[in-house]
Design a protein around this motif. Structure first.
Motif, PDB file in Angstrom:
ATOM      1  N   PRO A  45       0.837  -1.203   0.000  1.00 45.88           N
ATOM      2  CA  PRO A  45       0.000   0.000   0.000  1.00 45.88           C
ATOM      3  C   PRO A  45       0.871   1.253   0.000  1.00 45.88           C
ATOM      4  N   LYS A  46       0.367   2.315  -0.623  1.00 50.58           N
ATOM      5  CA  LYS A  46       1.200   3.489  -0.877  1.00 50.58           C
ATOM      6  C   LYS A  46       1.738   4.138   0.390  1.00 50.58           C
ATOM      7  N   GLY A 105      -5.336  -1.550  10.482  1.00 52.07           N
ATOM      8  CA  GLY A 105      -4.973  -1.007   9.176  1.00 52.07           C
ATOM      9  C   GLY A 105      -5.515  -1.770   7.989  1.00 52.07           C
ATOM     10  N   HIS A 106      -4.633  -2.505   7.319  1.00 54.09           N
ATOM     11  CA  HIS A 106      -4.987  -3.218   6.089  1.00 54.09           C
ATOM     12  C   HIS A 106      -5.391  -4.668   6.340  1.00 54.09           C
ATOM     13  N   ASP A 160      -8.493   6.323  16.075  1.00 51.00           N
ATOM     14  CA  ASP A 160      -9.627   5.425  16.208  1.00 51.00           C
ATOM     15  C   ASP A 160      -9.216   3.962  16.086  1.00 51.00           C
ATOM     16  N   ASN A 161      -8.524   3.605  15.032  1.00 52.15           N
ATOM     17  CA  ASN A 161      -8.169   2.212  14.821  1.00 52.15           C
ATOM     18  C   ASN A 161      -7.255   1.650  15.913  1.00 52.15           C
ATOM     19  N   PRO A 162      -6.140   2.302  16.236  1.00 54.90           N
ATOM     20  CA  PRO A 162      -5.290   1.726  17.285  1.00 54.90           C
ATOM     21  C   PRO A 162      -5.956   1.661  18.646  1.00 54.90           C
ATOM     22  N   LEU A 163      -6.745   2.677  18.997  1.00 60.09           N
ATOM     23  CA  LEU A 163      -7.426   2.637  20.290  1.00 60.09           C
ATOM     24  C   LEU A 163      -8.490   1.553  20.323  1.00 60.09           C
ATOM     25  N   PRO A 188      -1.552  -3.702  21.762  1.00 61.19           N
ATOM     26  CA  PRO A 188      -2.018  -4.109  20.437  1.00 61.19           C
ATOM     27  C   PRO A 188      -2.695  -2.949  19.709  1.00 61.19           C
ATOM     28  N   GLY A 189      -2.504  -2.922  18.411  1.00 61.43           N
ATOM     29  CA  GLY A 189      -3.085  -1.872  17.598  1.00 61.43           C
ATOM     30  C   GLY A 189      -2.087  -1.154  16.735  1.00 61.43           C
ATOM     31  N   GLY A 190      -0.794  -1.453  16.900  1.00 63.58           N
ATOM     32  CA  GLY A 190       0.215  -0.804  16.083  1.00 63.58           C
ATOM     33  C   GLY A 190       0.387  -1.501  14.746  1.00 63.58           C
TER      34      GLY A 190
END
Length: 498
Positions: free
Chosen positions: A44-45, A136-137, A358-361, A101-103
């Motif tokens: 991904p870019k 993420g992806h 939002d995603n990592p939290l 977790p979340g990184g």
């Protein structure tokens, strides 16, 4: 003024988490057979940009959402690869996890290369990064969290009194309910360390490897311990750096963050005292500590530029992760004492403004709350906050405060992974003596649980992350030697400060 508070929240979120339209595809057997084949393509870019100038290749590996229903719905996990620089010396794969977790870990192979991971390690392994499930992806999840909302960090704010715990309980409950409302695809209950360890084994099989080596930092040690326990004979050489002390983050583990601050802050205080002429925080480490404690208490009563006492404590926690952040921290304290924090905000805003939280939290909350049941009684947290405020005054009333796990809408689907000491002696536990979020006790706990299978490499250094991420030559050489030729220390070892 609002930007100042946003900056601090940004840095706190980034610190706690550690460490596009491109085409990328995989042809892997749905059952994870060893004859599966991965076709590598462009990443991904944003991963390309983050990894530059190192070029990584990416692919996806399908895994079940629910391993109890292996033929049911699937998600694609995105993985990256930095291939061995010398195929003739290649030993296999070294899977990586940066923590959380979340990184996101897709760019981690490039990060380690840029930080100077030794060439013989790069010869010996394909470095495999990844976005774990939900990140993420890889089936990205979210709860609708934002930097300007009430829930902005996975570490609760410092509670100055019992009323602050009660007030935080409302925010924690709202956060848990918000996650349930946003979970339209039903993925959140399946974000667990056990399922992520199962995912690692699917990735191993898709890569065609009988066994895999592993390097994990922070929460990545919990994941690595889970994998080595669930699949002992498929684990090759395992390095666990900056340890939580178990296969999951417990309430006790979170409370140890306060111990970590107490152990790490003196290094900063001594550094600042040696530069009293530049920052004026105190001529001794003790004076610097008193200056900070007094400043935080003053901000509890009268915030400055968006900083109240709780936010300052979160900011300091984040800035103690690496010694390279000391100058920024000292400048921020100096400016806040003078009532003029604008300078530090301008210095840091370009690098920290506007991160996605939002995603990592969401992933942090889901994995942490799904792995093990947390107490639901607010009085339990009030008591712990009072105890830890006295025992660890710098940060105890934050680390012991209530989290969304007290109100999590999903019960754990299975018990947390038990550490299994019945397996090969292949686990090197690496731990700095002074680590703000994973104190040395976490390494000792992991060593005790893997009593037969492990050795403990303690490092006389400060900061979060010893191998490659730190500056200790003994830690670098000892760990690299183990990864390359399998030389495990004969006994638990201390790497002295350089």
């Amino acid at each position: 003024m609002k930007r100042q508070g946003t900056l601090a929240r940004s840095l706190a979120v980034a610190a706690v988490l550690g460490l596009g339209g491109s085409t990328y595809a995989v042809h892997a057997a749905a059952d994870g057979r060893d004859d599966a084949r991965v076709d590598w393509g462009a990443c991904p870019k944003e991963v390309v940009a983050e990894a530059a100038p190192t070029v990584l290749r990416c692919a996806t590996v399908p895994v079940p959402v629910d391993y109890a229903d292996p033929d049911g719905e699937r998600i694609d996990l995105t993985v990256s690869r930095l291939a061995s620089t010398d195929p003739g010396k290649r030993r296999g794969t070294l899977m990586l996890n940066p923590g959380g977790p979340g990184g996101s870990g897709l760019a981690q192979p490039a990060l380690l290369a840029s930080r100077g991971i030794p060439a013989d390690v790069l010869d010996s392994y394909d470095l495999i990064g990844m976005d774990t499930r939900g990140v993420g992806h890889s089936g990205k999840v979210g709860c609708g969290f934002a930097l300007d909302g009430p829930y902005t960090a996975n570490i609760p704010p410092y509670a100055v009194d019992d009323a602050a715990v009660t007030a935080r309980a409302k925010v924690a409950k709202q956060a848990a309910e918000q996650c349930a409302r946003h979970d339209e695809k039903g993925l959140l209950p399946h974000l667990t360390t056990a399922n992520t360890a199962r995912d690692l084994d699917r990735i191993r099989a898709a890569l065609g490897e009988e066994r895999t080596s592993y390097l994990g930092y922070s929460y990545g040690t919990a994941l690595g311990a889970a994998y080595a326990s669930m699949f002992p004979e498929r684990s090759d050489r395992v390095v666990l750096d900056s340890n939580l002390g178990d296969t999951h983050l417990t309430r006790d583990g979170l409370r140890r963050y306060a111990q970590g601050v107490e152990e790490a802050f003196p290094d900063f205080a001594a550094w600042a005292a040696a530069r009293h002429g530049s920052y004026g925080l105190g001529r001794t480490a003790g004076e610097v500590r008193r200056t900070y404690v007094a400043l935080a208490a003053r901000l509890d009563e009268e915030p400055v530029g968006g900083f109240d006492g709780g936010l300052l404590r979160q900011y300091v926690f984040g800035q103690l992760f690496q010694e390279t952040q000391y100058p920024k921290l000292a400048q921020q304290l100096q400016d806040l004492r003078a009532g003029e924090p604008e300078g530090a905000a301008a210095d840091g805003a370009a690098g920290a403004a506007g991160p996605e939280v939002d995603n990592p939290l969401a992933v942090f909350a889901a994995v942490t709350c799904n792995d093990v049941k947390w107490p639901r009684d607010v009085d339990t947290y009030r008591k712990a906050v009072a105890e830890d405020r006295a025992r660890h005054p710098l940060f105890g009333a934050a680390a012991a405060n209530i989290t969304p796990c007290a109100y999590w809408p999903y019960a754990p689907a299975e018990p947390p992974v038990a550490v299994d000491d019945d397996g090969p002696r292949n686990i090197l536990v690496v731990q700095n003596l002074r680590d703000v979020s994973t104190p040395h006790d976490g390494g000792k706990l992991m060593r005790q649980k893997f009593a037969h299978r492990s050795r403990l490499l303690s490092v006389d250094d400060t900061g979060h992350g010893a191998y490659v991420l730190g500056d200790n030559s003994c830690a670098l050489n000892t760990t690299s030697r183990y990864l390359v030729d399998g030389t495990m220390p004969k006994r638990d070892t201390l790497c002295r400060a350089d």
